[in-house]
Design a protein around this motif. Structure first.
Motif, PDB file in Angstrom:
ATOM      1  N   LEU A 277     -24.884  24.835  15.290  1.00 31.01           N
ATOM      2  CA  LEU A 277     -24.756  25.484  17.392  1.00 31.01           C
ATOM      3  C   LEU A 277     -25.614  24.553  18.132  1.00 31.01           C
ATOM      4  O   LEU A 277     -25.300  23.332  18.937  1.00 31.01           O
ATOM      5  CB  LEU A 277     -23.745  26.412  17.111  1.00 31.01           C
ATOM      6  CG  LEU A 277     -23.436  26.481  18.655  1.00 31.01           C
ATOM      7  CD1 LEU A 277     -22.075  25.769  19.030  1.00 31.01           C
ATOM      8  CD2 LEU A 277     -22.905  27.940  18.934  1.00 31.01           C
ATOM      9  N   HIS A 278     -26.660  25.066  17.730  1.00 34.46           N
ATOM     10  CA  HIS A 278     -28.338  24.477  18.677  1.00 34.46           C
ATOM     11  C   HIS A 278     -28.503  22.721  18.776  1.00 34.46           C
ATOM     12  O   HIS A 278     -27.985  22.407  19.451  1.00 34.46           O
ATOM     13  CB  HIS A 278     -29.053  25.770  17.838  1.00 34.46           C
ATOM     14  CG  HIS A 278     -30.516  25.253  18.555  1.00 34.46           C
ATOM     15  ND1 HIS A 278     -30.854  25.720  19.856  1.00 34.46           N
ATOM     16  CD2 HIS A 278     -31.243  23.988  18.789  1.00 34.46           C
ATOM     17  CE1 HIS A 278     -31.724  24.622  20.532  1.00 34.46           C
ATOM     18  NE2 HIS A 278     -31.939  24.279  19.629  1.00 34.46           N
TER      19      HIS A 278
ATOM     20  N   ARG B 189     -20.838  11.396  23.652  1.00 29.99           N
ATOM     21  CA  ARG B 189     -19.553  12.897  22.853  1.00 29.99           C
ATOM     22  C   ARG B 189     -18.214  12.695  22.001  1.00 29.99           C
ATOM     23  O   ARG B 189     -18.937  13.190  21.223  1.00 29.99           O
ATOM     24  CB  ARG B 189     -19.343  13.135  24.728  1.00 29.99           C
ATOM     25  CG  ARG B 189     -18.267  14.447  24.327  1.00 29.99           C
ATOM     26  CD  ARG B 189     -17.026  14.585  25.729  1.00 29.99           C
ATOM     27  NE  ARG B 189     -16.165  13.533  26.021  1.00 29.99           N
ATOM     28  CZ  ARG B 189     -15.503  13.068  26.184  1.00 29.99           C
ATOM     29  NH1 ARG B 189     -14.293  13.874  24.867  1.00 29.99           N
ATOM     30  NH2 ARG B 189     -14.360  12.318  26.684  1.00 29.99           N
TER      31      ARG B 189
ATOM     32  N   LYS C 276     -25.273  21.644  20.416  1.00 29.68           N
ATOM     33  CA  LYS C 276     -25.338  21.760  22.047  1.00 29.68           C
ATOM     34  C   LYS C 276     -26.507  21.392  22.548  1.00 29.68           C
ATOM     35  O   LYS C 276     -26.811  20.032  24.248  1.00 29.68           O
ATOM     36  CB  LYS C 276     -25.377  23.510  22.628  1.00 29.68           C
ATOM     37  CG  LYS C 276     -24.108  24.319  21.890  1.00 29.68           C
ATOM     38  CD  LYS C 276     -24.076  25.403  22.681  1.00 29.68           C
ATOM     39  CE  LYS C 276     -23.266  26.450  22.937  1.00 29.68           C
ATOM     40  NZ  LYS C 276     -23.304  27.638  23.373  1.00 29.68           N
ATOM     41  N   THR C 277     -27.422  20.700  21.645  1.00 31.96           N
ATOM     42  CA  THR C 277     -28.566  19.909  22.120  1.00 31.96           C
ATOM     43  C   THR C 277     -28.463  18.367  22.433  1.00 31.96           C
ATOM     44  O   THR C 277     -28.887  18.111  23.517  1.00 31.96           O
ATOM     45  CB  THR C 277     -29.755  19.956  21.080  1.00 31.96           C
ATOM     46  OG1 THR C 277     -30.045  21.575  21.103  1.00 31.96           O
ATOM     47  CG2 THR C 277     -31.434  19.655  22.139  1.00 31.96           C
TER      48      THR C 277
ATOM     49  N   HIS D  88     -25.650  17.477  23.209  1.00 34.74           N
ATOM     50  CA  HIS D  88     -25.033  16.872  24.403  1.00 34.74           C
ATOM     51  C   HIS D  88     -25.471  17.179  25.543  1.00 34.74           C
ATOM     52  O   HIS D  88     -25.355  16.647  26.111  1.00 34.74           O
ATOM     53  CB  HIS D  88     -23.975  18.047  23.788  1.00 34.74           C
ATOM     54  CG  HIS D  88     -22.267  17.515  23.454  1.00 34.74           C
ATOM     55  ND1 HIS D  88     -21.571  16.739  23.569  1.00 34.74           N
ATOM     56  CD2 HIS D  88     -22.014  17.672  22.487  1.00 34.74           C
ATOM     57  CE1 HIS D  88     -20.303  16.039  23.138  1.00 34.74           C
ATOM     58  NE2 HIS D  88     -21.002  17.282  22.137  1.00 34.74           N
ATOM     59  N   ARG D  89     -26.422  18.082  25.972  1.00 34.52           N
ATOM     60  CA  ARG D  89     -27.073  18.311  27.149  1.00 34.52           C
ATOM     61  C   ARG D  89     -28.034  16.711  26.424  1.00 34.52           C
ATOM     62  O   ARG D  89     -28.389  16.382  28.010  1.00 34.52           O
ATOM     63  CB  ARG D  89     -28.354  19.459  27.086  1.00 34.52           C
ATOM     64  CG  ARG D  89     -27.685  20.656  26.965  1.00 34.52           C
ATOM     65  CD  ARG D  89     -28.594  21.975  27.302  1.00 34.52           C
ATOM     66  NE  ARG D  89     -27.837  22.563  26.231  1.00 34.52           N
ATOM     67  CZ  ARG D  89     -28.212  23.546  25.858  1.00 34.52           C
ATOM     68  NH1 ARG D  89     -29.109  23.169  24.480  1.00 34.52           N
ATOM     69  NH2 ARG D  89     -27.902  24.707  25.074  1.00 34.52           N
TER      70      ARG D  89
END
Length: 104
Positions: free
Chosen positions: A8-9, A33, A12-13, A15-16
């Protein structure tokens, strides 16, 4: 940190990083994306710890390449491009010279 949290990290990273790398580029943002989501969905049912660790490493490596090596260029004329570097890519105290240095 558990494996699920690591995955998950990385997700998210990525996507950031995508948001900062492709800022103001709707086509780039959408393509990145879709690719990130596609890759994570494709491997969603993976159960092998070894394979999951390899994929986490690959995701982290991809994020680093995006963050450190991708720059934005924009067409502003038929044969002109505008370079839009991010602050993190700019180097301080690096002299710029149009002429190549002469070897002595």
């Amino acid at each position: 940190m558990g494996t699920r949290l690591k995955v998950l990290h990385v997700f998210k990273t990525l996507h950031r990083t995508r948001m900062s790398v492709f800022k103001d580029d709707d086509i780039g943002l959408t393509a990145a994306r879709l690719k990130i989501n596609e890759e994570f969905k494709k491997n969603r049912n993976e159960t092998s710890e070894e394979n999951i660790k390899k994929m986490i490493k690959m995701g982290s490596d991809v994020e680093a390449v995006l963050r450190e090596a991708v720059i934005q260029l924009e067409h502003v004329g038929e044969k002109k491009l505008l370079l839009r570097p991010r602050e993190s890519l700019l180097l301080e105290n690096v002299p710029y010279c149009d002429e190549p240095r002469k070897k002595t």
